[in-house]
Enzyme design. Structure first.
Site, PDB file in Angstrom:
ATOM      1  N   ILE A 175       0.829  -1.207   0.000  1.00 57.94           N
ATOM      2  CA  ILE A 175       0.000   0.000   0.000  1.00 57.94           C
ATOM      3  C   ILE A 175       0.870   1.266   0.000  1.00 57.94           C
ATOM      4  O   ILE A 175       0.584   2.234  -0.704  1.00 57.94           O
ATOM      5  CB  ILE A 175      -0.947  -0.023   1.228  1.00 57.94           C
ATOM      6  CG1 ILE A 175      -1.931  -1.193   1.116  1.00 57.94           C
ATOM      7  CG2 ILE A 175      -1.701   1.302   1.360  1.00 57.94           C
ATOM      8  CD1 ILE A 175      -2.784  -1.429   2.365  1.00 57.94           C
ATOM      9  N   ASP A 204      13.963   3.175  10.125  1.00 58.80           N
ATOM     10  CA  ASP A 204      13.042   2.364  10.929  1.00 58.80           C
ATOM     11  C   ASP A 204      12.204   3.342  11.752  1.00 58.80           C
ATOM     12  O   ASP A 204      12.757   4.084  12.574  1.00 58.80           O
ATOM     13  CB  ASP A 204      13.874   1.434  11.837  1.00 58.80           C
ATOM     14  CG  ASP A 204      12.996   0.532  12.694  1.00 58.80           C
ATOM     15  OD1 ASP A 204      11.801   0.838  12.881  1.00 58.80           O
ATOM     16  OD2 ASP A 204      13.529  -0.479  13.195  1.00 58.80           O
ATOM     17  N   ASN A 257       2.240   5.013   7.160  1.00 58.82           N
ATOM     18  CA  ASN A 257       1.752   3.746   6.607  1.00 58.82           C
ATOM     19  C   ASN A 257       2.501   2.528   7.165  1.00 58.82           C
ATOM     20  O   ASN A 257       1.965   1.422   7.189  1.00 58.82           O
ATOM     21  CB  ASN A 257       1.904   3.802   5.079  1.00 58.82           C
ATOM     22  CG  ASN A 257       1.697   2.453   4.422  1.00 58.82           C
ATOM     23  OD1 ASN A 257       0.585   2.003   4.216  1.00 58.82           O
ATOM     24  ND2 ASN A 257       2.802   1.768   4.100  1.00 58.82           N
ATOM     25  N   TYR A 310      -2.352  -6.365  16.901  1.00 57.68           N
ATOM     26  CA  TYR A 310      -2.694  -5.595  15.696  1.00 57.68           C
ATOM     27  C   TYR A 310      -3.980  -4.788  15.918  1.00 57.68           C
ATOM     28  O   TYR A 310      -4.055  -3.611  15.555  1.00 57.68           O
ATOM     29  CB  TYR A 310      -2.854  -6.554  14.511  1.00 57.68           C
ATOM     30  CG  TYR A 310      -2.958  -5.868  13.169  1.00 57.68           C
ATOM     31  CD1 TYR A 310      -1.835  -5.304  12.562  1.00 57.68           C
ATOM     32  CD2 TYR A 310      -4.180  -5.782  12.506  1.00 57.68           C
ATOM     33  CE1 TYR A 310      -1.938  -4.669  11.317  1.00 57.68           C
ATOM     34  CE2 TYR A 310      -4.287  -5.167  11.266  1.00 57.68           C
ATOM     35  CZ  TYR A 310      -3.170  -4.610  10.675  1.00 57.68           C
ATOM     36  OH  TYR A 310      -3.264  -3.985   9.446  1.00 57.68           O
TER      37      TYR A 310
HETATM   38  P1  NAP Z   1       3.396  -4.767   3.622  1.00 60.28           P
HETATM   39  O1  NAP Z   1       3.140  -5.227   2.238  1.00 60.28           O
HETATM   40  O2  NAP Z   1       3.892  -5.745   4.621  1.00 60.28           O
HETATM   41  O3  NAP Z   1       4.406  -3.502   3.568  1.00 60.28           O
HETATM   42  C1  NAP Z   1       4.790  -2.884   4.766  1.00 60.28           C
HETATM   43  C2  NAP Z   1       5.807  -1.814   4.478  1.00 60.28           C
HETATM   44  O4  NAP Z   1       6.190  -1.197   5.732  1.00 60.28           O
HETATM   45  C3  NAP Z   1       7.097  -2.329   3.856  1.00 60.28           C
HETATM   46  O5  NAP Z   1       7.604  -1.354   2.972  1.00 60.28           O
HETATM   47  C4  NAP Z   1       8.031  -2.499   5.056  1.00 60.28           C
HETATM   48  O6  NAP Z   1       9.380  -2.482   4.625  1.00 60.28           O
HETATM   49  C5  NAP Z   1       7.621  -1.272   5.874  1.00 60.28           C
HETATM   50  N1  NAP Z   1       7.907  -1.325   7.313  1.00 60.28           N
HETATM   51  C6  NAP Z   1       7.511  -2.252   8.211  1.00 60.28           C
HETATM   52  N2  NAP Z   1       7.975  -1.942   9.431  1.00 60.28           N
HETATM   53  C7  NAP Z   1       8.668  -0.777   9.302  1.00 60.28           C
HETATM   54  C8  NAP Z   1       9.387   0.046  10.202  1.00 60.28           C
HETATM   55  N3  NAP Z   1       9.507  -0.265  11.499  1.00 60.28           N
HETATM   56  N4  NAP Z   1       9.966   1.174   9.744  1.00 60.28           N
HETATM   57  C9  NAP Z   1       9.863   1.511   8.429  1.00 60.28           C
HETATM   58  N5  NAP Z   1       9.198   0.763   7.533  1.00 60.28           N
HETATM   59  C10 NAP Z   1       8.611  -0.365   7.957  1.00 60.28           C
HETATM   60  O7  NAP Z   1       2.060  -4.133   4.252  1.00 60.28           O
HETATM   61  P2  NAP Z   1       0.767  -3.476   3.561  1.00 60.28           P
HETATM   62  O8  NAP Z   1      -0.265  -4.521   3.447  1.00 60.28           O
HETATM   63  O9  NAP Z   1       1.156  -2.677   2.383  1.00 60.28           O
HETATM   64  O10 NAP Z   1       0.278  -2.531   4.756  1.00 60.28           O
HETATM   65  C11 NAP Z   1       0.560  -1.133   4.801  1.00 60.28           C
HETATM   66  C12 NAP Z   1      -0.289  -0.518   5.918  1.00 60.28           C
HETATM   67  O11 NAP Z   1      -1.672  -0.758   5.650  1.00 60.28           O
HETATM   68  C13 NAP Z   1      -0.011  -1.113   7.288  1.00 60.28           C
HETATM   69  O12 NAP Z   1      -0.083  -0.092   8.269  1.00 60.28           O
HETATM   70  C14 NAP Z   1      -1.147  -2.099   7.471  1.00 60.28           C
HETATM   71  O13 NAP Z   1      -1.423  -2.349   8.828  1.00 60.28           O
HETATM   72  C15 NAP Z   1      -2.274  -1.382   6.772  1.00 60.28           C
HETATM   73  N6  NAP Z   1      -3.363  -2.267   6.333  1.00 60.28           N
HETATM   74  C16 NAP Z   1      -3.126  -3.293   5.445  1.00 60.28           C
HETATM   75  C17 NAP Z   1      -4.184  -4.108   5.057  1.00 60.28           C
HETATM   76  C18 NAP Z   1      -4.017  -5.256   4.071  1.00 60.28           C
HETATM   77  O14 NAP Z   1      -4.954  -6.062   3.902  1.00 60.28           O
HETATM   78  N7  NAP Z   1      -2.903  -5.374   3.388  1.00 60.28           N
HETATM   79  C19 NAP Z   1      -5.479  -3.886   5.576  1.00 60.28           C
HETATM   80  C20 NAP Z   1      -5.656  -2.849   6.474  1.00 60.28           C
HETATM   81  C21 NAP Z   1      -4.609  -2.039   6.841  1.00 60.28           C
HETATM   82  P3  NAP Z   1      10.589  -3.089   5.527  1.00 60.28           P
HETATM   83  O15 NAP Z   1      10.151  -4.437   5.966  1.00 60.28           O
HETATM   84  O16 NAP Z   1      11.781  -3.060   4.630  1.00 60.28           O
HETATM   85  O17 NAP Z   1      10.748  -2.119   6.674  1.00 60.28           O
END
Ligand code: NAP
Length: 266
Positions: free
Chosen positions: A18, A63, A90, A162
């Protein structure tokens, strides 16, 4: 000219999923966009894919749970492009942690990436975020947009960390919206349902395993709760973020907006 032409934006957690889609959509509307993630190579690659060699989309290793990293990141972006006008919090992780597992480190990591990360980045960016700009009669200032989830609105067993984090993001959003309203800065939360990313795939795999069914079967069951009968694409979340970042959304603040195919209606 895009609707965010030359605005300066920071998107945390933008190497994939996202966050990357949000960075891409903001850049498409003319913003200069800084991306961060913990994996330096992945985030630089993402920035380069969005804007090859353009210099208007840059990836940084940071981070969000590390205060010094966040300070350094924000100072670097401000020194290069000027004050950040759009902050998208995000970055986040998810994990299935049954209450009896006593996995304190993982529980804390889920909370820290969402809550502490959002707090650190917001505090740092707000130091220089501009107040009250006037564009075509609309008075608006900076934008803070936080990624919550529909799990910020209801609970799921074994996901206390979460759900706590995502409910917390909504509380943070509401309190901060009141605190900075006088500066013309809006603060809103976006609450997606299932979105096609690595995080969602992991959640489906973990839950399917504990239910003793295949990820495909779990996906079918999960979709049964979604009136539009499909999982959202990251770009659909990004388009909502672009709207919230635009001048047109100057009248919206303190909201937690569901974007979930009708799964939640309150
Ligand atoms: P994702 O595919 O796992 O991507 C997460 C991103 O955050 C990656 O770029 C990761 O890169 C980075 N990240 C994680 N921890 C970090 C940290 N401590 N510092 C800096 N960067 C960090 O997740 P996503 O599904 O795109 O989710 C993005 C957001 O949307 C999240 O907040 C999630 O809770 C929310 N969300 C997602 C969904 C869904 O169904 N996918 C639904 C509702 C809400 P690195 O690992 O390299 O740090």
């Amino acid at each position: 000219m895009g609707i965010l032409q030359d605005r300066v934006a920071l998107v945390t957690g933008a190497s994939r999923g996202i966050g990357k889609a949000i960075a891409q959509a903001l850049a498409h509307e003319g913003a200069k966009v800084a991306l961060c993630a913990r994996n330096a190579e992945a985030v630089r690659k993402a920035a380069d894919e969005i804007s090859p060699g353009g210099g208007r989309v840059l990836g940084f290793r940071a981070d969000v749970t590390d205060k010094a990293d966040v300070r350094n990141l924000v100072q670097t972006v401000v020194a290069r492009w000027g004050p950040i006008q759009i902050l998208v919090n995000n970055a986040g992780i998810n994990a299935r942690i049954p209450i009896e597992s006593e996995d304190d480190d993982r529980w804390r990591a889920v909370l820290d990436s969402a809550l502490l990360g959002t707090y650190y980045a917001t505090r740092e960016v707000l130091r220089s975020m501009p107040s009250h700009t006037q564009t075509d009669g609309l008075v608006s200032g900076g934008r803070v947009i936080n990624l919550s989830s529909i799990l910020g609105k209801f609970g799921v067993p074994a996901y206390t960390a979460y759900c706590t984090a995502k409910h917390g993001i909504i509380g943070f959003t509401r309190a901060l919206a009141l605190e900075v309203a006088g500066r013309g800065i809006t603060v809103n939360a976006v609450c997606p349902g299932w979105v096609e990313t690595d995080m969602a795939a992991l959640g489906m795999r973990e839950t399917a395993e504990t239910m003793g069914i295949s990820p495909e079967e779990f996906r079918r069951q999960a979709l049964a709760a979604v009136p539009i009968q499909r999982i959202l694409e990251p770009k659909e979340i990004a388009d909502l973020v672009v709207y919230l970042a635009s001048d047109a959304a100057a009248g919206m603040t303190g909201q937690a907006i569901n974007i979930c195919g009708g799964q939640v209606m309150s």
